[in-house]
Design a protein around this motif. Structure first.
Motif, PDB file in Angstrom:
ATOM      1  N   ILE A  48       0.362  -1.535  -0.420  1.00  0.00           N
ATOM      2  CA  ILE A  48      -0.178   0.262   0.202  1.00  0.00           C
ATOM      3  C   ILE A  48       0.924   1.711  -0.340  1.00  0.00           C
ATOM      4  CG2 ILE A  48      -2.405  -1.248   1.212  1.00  0.00           C
ATOM      5  CD1 ILE A  48      -1.439   0.135   3.323  1.00  0.00           C
ATOM      6  N   SER A  49       1.720   1.272   0.112  1.00  0.00           N
ATOM      7  CA  SER A  49       3.132   2.092   0.025  1.00  0.00           C
ATOM      8  C   SER A  49       2.914   2.843  -1.280  1.00  0.00           C
ATOM      9  CB  SER A  49       4.308   2.054   0.722  1.00  0.00           C
ATOM     10  OG  SER A  49       4.724   0.672  -0.286  1.00  0.00           O
TER      11      SER A  49
ATOM     12  N   THR B 139      -0.344   4.262  -2.106  1.00  0.00           N
ATOM     13  CA  THR B 139      -0.117   5.839  -1.484  1.00  0.00           C
ATOM     14  C   THR B 139       0.177   7.086  -1.855  1.00  0.00           C
ATOM     15  OG1 THR B 139      -0.066   5.093   0.783  1.00  0.00           O
ATOM     16  CG2 THR B 139       0.460   6.922   0.958  1.00  0.00           C
TER      17      THR B 139
ATOM     18  N   GLU C 261      -1.655   8.038  -5.489  1.00  0.00           N
ATOM     19  CA  GLU C 261      -2.900   8.240  -5.411  1.00  0.00           C
ATOM     20  C   GLU C 261      -2.050   9.393  -5.124  1.00  0.00           C
ATOM     21  OE1 GLU C 261      -5.186   7.258  -1.550  1.00  0.00           O
ATOM     22  OE2 GLU C 261      -5.795   5.568  -2.935  1.00  0.00           O
ATOM     23  N   GLU C 262      -1.458  10.110  -4.408  1.00  0.00           N
ATOM     24  CA  GLU C 262      -0.591  11.135  -3.725  1.00  0.00           C
ATOM     25  C   GLU C 262      -0.739  11.947  -5.121  1.00  0.00           C
ATOM     26  OE1 GLU C 262       0.601  14.846  -2.220  1.00  0.00           O
ATOM     27  OE2 GLU C 262      -0.887  13.357  -1.847  1.00  0.00           O
TER      28      GLU C 262
ATOM     29  N   ASP D 175      -7.955   5.532   0.135  1.00  0.00           N
ATOM     30  CA  ASP D 175      -7.720   6.472   0.591  1.00  0.00           C
ATOM     31  C   ASP D 175      -7.693   5.784   2.513  1.00  0.00           C
ATOM     32  OD1 ASP D 175      -9.597   7.901  -0.075  1.00  0.00           O
ATOM     33  OD2 ASP D 175      -8.699  10.143   0.809  1.00  0.00           O
TER      34      ASP D 175
ATOM     35  N   ILE E 108      -6.299   1.944   2.694  1.00  0.00           N
ATOM     36  CA  ILE E 108      -5.014   2.463   3.179  1.00  0.00           C
ATOM     37  C   ILE E 108      -4.809   3.188   5.113  1.00  0.00           C
ATOM     38  CG2 ILE E 108      -2.514   3.476   3.339  1.00  0.00           C
ATOM     39  CD1 ILE E 108      -3.620   3.839  -0.131  1.00  0.00           C
ATOM     40  N   CYS E 109      -5.600   3.792   5.541  1.00  0.00           N
ATOM     41  CA  CYS E 109      -5.838   4.585   6.717  1.00  0.00           C
ATOM     42  C   CYS E 109      -5.992   3.745   7.368  1.00  0.00           C
ATOM     43  CB  CYS E 109      -6.773   5.752   6.983  1.00  0.00           C
ATOM     44  SG  CYS E 109      -6.012   6.928   6.028  1.00  0.00           S
TER      45      CYS E 109
ATOM     46  N   LEU F 223       3.696   0.752   5.934  1.00  0.00           N
ATOM     47  CA  LEU F 223       2.751   0.475   4.420  1.00  0.00           C
ATOM     48  C   LEU F 223       3.433   0.090   3.999  1.00  0.00           C
ATOM     49  CD1 LEU F 223       1.622   4.925   4.492  1.00  0.00           C
ATOM     50  CD2 LEU F 223       0.032   2.563   5.172  1.00  0.00           C
TER      51      LEU F 223
END
Length: 71
Positions: free
Chosen positions: A10-11, A14, A17-18, A40, A43-44, A54
């Motif tokens: 998931i890193s 992330t 997504e950013e 998101d 992921i959280c 992550l």
């Protein structure tokens, strides 16, 4: 458009997504078939509930799998 591979951690999701300023990414298997989405929030929640960094959490363990594609 970005599509995550099911074997990612998931890193990576992330980061994408950013980079693309989005909150959801479709997830595909090795044959390119849609197998889920990662948000998101997914992921959280995975980071919170699994208590791991992550880079140690697979997308497969956090993604939603009840999805449909419309062409």
């Amino acid at each position: 458009m970005i599509v995550a591979a099911v074997q990612w951690v998931i890193s990576l999701a992330t980061f994408e997504e950013e980079s693309f300023d989005c909150g959801i990414i479709p997830v595909a298997d090795a044959d390119g078939r849609l197998v889920g989405v990662i948000t998101d929030r997914d992921i959280c929640m995975a980071a919170y509930t699994q208590g791991q960094p992550l880079h140690a959490i697979s997308i497969q363990s956090a993604m939603a799998t009840d999805v449909a594609a419309v062409h």
